[in-house]
Design a protein around this motif. Structure first.
Motif, mmCIF file in Angstrom:
data_model
loop_
_atom_site.group_PDB
_atom_site.id
_atom_site.type_symbol
_atom_site.label_atom_id
_atom_site.label_comp_id
_atom_site.label_asym_id
_atom_site.label_seq_id
_atom_site.Cartn_x
_atom_site.Cartn_y
_atom_site.Cartn_z
ATOM 1 N N ILE A 68 11.490 6.689 9.432
ATOM 2 C CA ILE A 68 11.642 6.883 10.878
ATOM 3 C C ILE A 68 12.336 5.654 11.475
ATOM 4 O O ILE A 68 13.254 5.768 12.292
ATOM 5 C CB ILE A 68 10.269 7.113 11.548
ATOM 6 C CG1 ILE A 68 9.680 8.433 11.073
ATOM 7 C CG2 ILE A 68 10.385 7.089 13.069
ATOM 8 C CD1 ILE A 68 8.257 8.670 11.498
ATOM 9 N N LEU A 69 11.911 4.489 11.011
ATOM 10 C CA LEU A 69 12.507 3.234 11.496
ATOM 11 C C LEU A 69 14.000 3.180 11.150
ATOM 12 O O LEU A 69 14.821 2.721 11.945
ATOM 13 C CB LEU A 69 11.769 2.058 10.832
ATOM 14 C CG LEU A 69 11.630 0.780 11.634
ATOM 15 C CD1 LEU A 69 10.880 1.040 12.921
ATOM 16 C CD2 LEU A 69 10.920 -0.288 10.809
ATOM 17 N N ARG A 70 14.345 3.700 9.973
ATOM 18 C CA ARG A 70 15.746 3.708 9.548
ATOM 19 C C ARG A 70 16.583 4.665 10.409
ATOM 20 O O ARG A 70 17.753 4.422 10.672
ATOM 21 C CB ARG A 70 15.824 4.148 8.079
ATOM 22 C CG ARG A 70 17.187 4.019 7.463
ATOM 23 C CD ARG A 70 17.210 4.569 6.060
ATOM 24 N NE ARG A 70 16.968 6.004 6.032
ATOM 25 C CZ ARG A 70 16.874 6.722 4.920
ATOM 26 N NH1 ARG A 70 16.974 6.140 3.755
ATOM 27 N NH2 ARG A 70 16.669 8.017 4.970
ATOM 28 N N ASP A 71 15.952 5.755 10.865
ATOM 29 C CA ASP A 71 16.681 6.739 11.679
ATOM 30 C C ASP A 71 16.900 6.258 13.111
ATOM 31 O O ASP A 71 17.800 6.749 13.799
ATOM 32 C CB ASP A 71 15.909 8.071 11.714
ATOM 33 C CG ASP A 71 16.102 8.863 10.422
ATOM 34 O OD1 ASP A 71 16.906 8.409 9.582
ATOM 35 O OD2 ASP A 71 15.459 9.909 10.265
ATOM 36 N N LEU A 72 16.073 5.311 13.579
ATOM 37 C CA LEU A 72 16.143 4.889 14.981
ATOM 38 C C LEU A 72 17.519 4.355 15.397
ATOM 39 O O LEU A 72 18.063 4.793 16.424
ATOM 40 C CB LEU A 72 15.064 3.845 15.269
ATOM 41 C CG LEU A 72 13.780 4.368 15.897
ATOM 42 C CD1 LEU A 72 12.804 3.230 16.126
ATOM 43 C CD2 LEU A 72 14.048 5.092 17.213
ATOM 44 N N ASP A 132 12.471 11.179 -4.926
ATOM 45 C CA ASP A 132 12.824 10.091 -4.006
ATOM 46 C C ASP A 132 11.820 9.980 -2.870
ATOM 47 O O ASP A 132 12.145 10.208 -1.708
ATOM 48 C CB ASP A 132 14.228 10.327 -3.426
ATOM 49 C CG ASP A 132 15.295 9.757 -4.323
ATOM 50 O OD1 ASP A 132 14.927 9.116 -5.312
ATOM 51 O OD2 ASP A 132 16.476 9.957 -4.020
ATOM 52 N N VAL A 133 10.605 9.631 -3.199
ATOM 53 C CA VAL A 133 9.549 9.555 -2.189
ATOM 54 C C VAL A 133 9.571 8.170 -1.554
ATOM 55 O O VAL A 133 9.607 7.160 -2.248
ATOM 56 C CB VAL A 133 8.172 9.831 -2.831
ATOM 57 C CG1 VAL A 133 7.064 9.685 -1.814
ATOM 58 C CG2 VAL A 133 8.153 11.219 -3.421
ATOM 59 N N SER A 134 9.611 8.121 -0.220
ATOM 60 C CA SER A 134 9.627 6.846 0.481
ATOM 61 C C SER A 134 8.569 6.853 1.571
ATOM 62 O O SER A 134 8.062 7.907 1.944
ATOM 63 C CB SER A 134 10.989 6.605 1.133
ATOM 64 O OG SER A 134 12.021 6.896 0.239
ATOM 65 N N ASN A 135 8.289 5.659 2.088
ATOM 66 C CA ASN A 135 7.335 5.542 3.186
ATOM 67 C C ASN A 135 7.895 6.224 4.437
ATOM 68 O O ASN A 135 8.982 5.881 4.898
ATOM 69 C CB ASN A 135 7.089 4.055 3.457
ATOM 70 C CG ASN A 135 6.012 3.852 4.496
ATOM 71 O OD1 ASN A 135 6.119 4.346 5.608
ATOM 72 N ND2 ASN A 135 4.973 3.139 4.120
ATOM 73 N N ALA A 136 7.174 7.204 4.964
ATOM 74 C CA ALA A 136 7.687 8.001 6.076
ATOM 75 C C ALA A 136 7.945 7.147 7.315
ATOM 76 O O ALA A 136 8.923 7.363 8.043
ATOM 77 C CB ALA A 136 6.697 9.127 6.392
ATOM 78 N N LEU A 171 9.327 13.790 9.847
ATOM 79 C CA LEU A 171 8.794 12.633 9.120
ATOM 80 C C LEU A 171 7.531 12.119 9.797
ATOM 81 O O LEU A 171 6.564 11.742 9.130
ATOM 82 C CB LEU A 171 9.846 11.513 9.067
ATOM 83 C CG LEU A 171 11.028 11.742 8.116
ATOM 84 C CD1 LEU A 171 12.149 10.760 8.418
ATOM 85 C CD2 LEU A 171 10.575 11.603 6.671
ATOM 86 N N GLY A 172 7.556 12.103 11.137
ATOM 87 C CA GLY A 172 6.414 11.597 11.905
ATOM 88 C C GLY A 172 5.161 12.419 11.640
ATOM 89 O O GLY A 172 4.069 11.861 11.465
ATOM 90 N N ILE A 173 5.320 13.747 11.579
ATOM 91 C CA ILE A 173 4.161 14.620 11.320
ATOM 92 C C ILE A 173 3.543 14.254 9.973
ATOM 93 O O ILE A 173 2.328 14.129 9.832
ATOM 94 C CB ILE A 173 4.596 16.106 11.355
ATOM 95 C CG1 ILE A 173 4.922 16.511 12.797
ATOM 96 C CG2 ILE A 173 3.512 17.012 10.778
ATOM 97 C CD1 ILE A 173 5.551 17.880 12.932
ATOM 98 N N ASN A 174 4.412 14.042 8.965
ATOM 99 C CA ASN A 174 3.883 13.700 7.632
ATOM 100 C C ASN A 174 3.347 12.274 7.577
ATOM 101 O O ASN A 174 2.396 11.997 6.846
ATOM 102 C CB ASN A 174 4.948 13.945 6.560
ATOM 103 C CG ASN A 174 5.022 15.409 6.181
ATOM 104 O OD1 ASN A 174 4.147 15.922 5.513
ATOM 105 N ND2 ASN A 174 6.034 16.098 6.683
ATOM 106 N N ALA A 175 3.965 11.384 8.367
ATOM 107 C CA ALA A 175 3.461 10.007 8.410
ATOM 108 C C ALA A 175 2.050 9.993 8.986
ATOM 109 O O ALA A 175 1.167 9.298 8.475
ATOM 110 C CB ALA A 175 4.400 9.137 9.240
ATOM 111 N N VAL A 176 1.834 10.784 10.050
ATOM 112 C CA VAL A 176 0.501 10.863 10.661
ATOM 113 C C VAL A 176 -0.483 11.488 9.675
ATOM 114 O O VAL A 176 -1.642 11.089 9.592
ATOM 115 C CB VAL A 176 0.573 11.672 11.980
ATOM 116 C CG1 VAL A 176 -0.811 12.003 12.498
ATOM 117 C CG2 VAL A 176 1.358 10.886 13.028
ATOM 118 N N VAL A 197 6.740 11.836 1.965
ATOM 119 C CA VAL A 197 7.495 12.932 1.351
ATOM 120 C C VAL A 197 8.841 12.411 0.849
ATOM 121 O O VAL A 197 9.302 11.349 1.247
ATOM 122 C CB VAL A 197 7.738 14.073 2.359
ATOM 123 C CG1 VAL A 197 6.456 14.772 2.701
ATOM 124 C CG2 VAL A 197 8.424 13.555 3.607
ATOM 125 N N ALA A 198 9.457 13.217 -0.023
ATOM 126 C CA ALA A 198 10.861 12.956 -0.370
ATOM 127 C C ALA A 198 11.667 13.438 0.831
ATOM 128 O O ALA A 198 11.558 14.597 1.212
ATOM 129 C CB ALA A 198 11.233 13.730 -1.616
#
Lengths: 158, 154
Positions: free
Chosen positions: B121-125, B113-117, B92-97, B102-103
């Protein structure tokens, strides 16, 4: 530490066994390696169709099915006259053998989507083509294109 | 930090994190084909291993989820989930940068289901933190220095 490594290896082996067994089940096999993913290709997996030609096909050919990939809310607010709702998220549940049989016997399949960057309508077309259906038609411009052309709409947005 | 080794905390974390993994697995396990599209859209892997990822990842989530919920090989499952979550976050970080949302394919196989990358990442923390607690602070009975029971005389 040794116990942790042993436990982790055990879980990985369980994953490999289950995943391999599941992928050997007929009907759900994916290529293991090499083939990879092939993006949907116009002219192979599907063909593009402009709204005017789609309407002509829908009204002149018998048994033309129009599938709408948009959300239930968008579908409820307005859709191509006679269109059926289909969710790409729930494709496994949506494509029942009965529905697949009906789609197989359809004169043609036109897929109408939101026409955004996700290209879900193209992915659905590719999936249907993989399941043995003739290449479906993807509506250029999606529902907005249809609506903008002043073609018949069912539901709220007229 | 002794509270981090509380067995009840580990049971609770295992239930919550395991439940999340089971929920994540259920959407993909019955048909991995849409997942191929989602992994491909991350634009990280070459075509070859994309299918392997789609075949095995849902099963890894299922196995890890069951182990965390039941407590069977919980530390091993915590290590696996740490690896999975770090891999998800890196992808996700690679795509956020790159500036691409991405979905994520986390709980559905919809390419829509495209969301802010960054938000993903914040949700996974918190999930990564829970996995690390179970991995790094095992309860005394499970830890590396756990006392071994005396040999029986029989």
């Amino acid at each position: 530490m040794r116990g942790l490594v042993r436990d982790t290896i055990l879980l990985v082996i369980a994953t490999l066994v289950l995943g391999t067994a599941a992928n050997l089940v007929p009907g759900r096999q994916l290529a293991w390696w090499g083939k990879g993913f092939e993006p949907p290709r116009a002219g192979v997996d599907f063909n593009f169709l402009d709204p005017g030609s789609a309407d002509a096909m829908r009204t002149s050919l018998p048994g033309v099915v129009v599938l709408d990939t948009r959300s239930a809310t968008e579908f409820g607010a307005g859709h191509v006259a006679g269109a059926e709702e289909i969710s790409y998220t729930e494709l496994q549940a949506e494509l029942t053998p009965e529905r697949l049989g009906r789609l197989r016997s359809a004169g043609a399949i036109i897929i109408c989507g939101a026409s955004d960057e996700t290209d879900v309508e193209q992915l659905l077309a590719q999936e249907l083509h993989r399941r043995g259906l003739p290449p479906p038609y993807v509506l250029i411009g999606g529902f907005l294109g249809w609506q903008g052309s002043g073609l018949p709409v069912d539901g709220g947005a007229r | 930090m002794r509270w981090l080794r509380n067995p009840w905390l580990h049971r609770l974390l295992g239930l919550v994190l395991g439940g999340i993994f089971l929920y994540a697995a259920h959407a993909k396990i019955f048909d991995p084909r849409p997942l191929v599209t989602i992994i491909w859209n991350y634009s990280i892997l070459p075509p070859g291993p994309v299918n392997l990822m789609a075949i095995y990842m849902p099963w890894m989530e299922l196995v890890v989820g069951i182990a965390l919920v039941t407590g069977f090989k919980r530390r091993g499952a915590a290590l696996c989930s740490t690896g999975l979550l770090i891999a998800f976050m890196v992808a996700l970080g690679i795509n956020a940068v790159r500036g691409i949302n991405v979905a994520c394919g986390c709980f559905s196989t919809s390419a829509e289901d495209v969301s802010n990358a960054w938000l993903l990442i914040l949700r996974d923390l918190p999930m990564l933190l829970a996995a690390l607690v179970m991995l790094v602070f095992p309860p005394p009975a499970e830890g590396p220095g756990a006392p071994t029971p005396p040999p029986s005389r029989a």
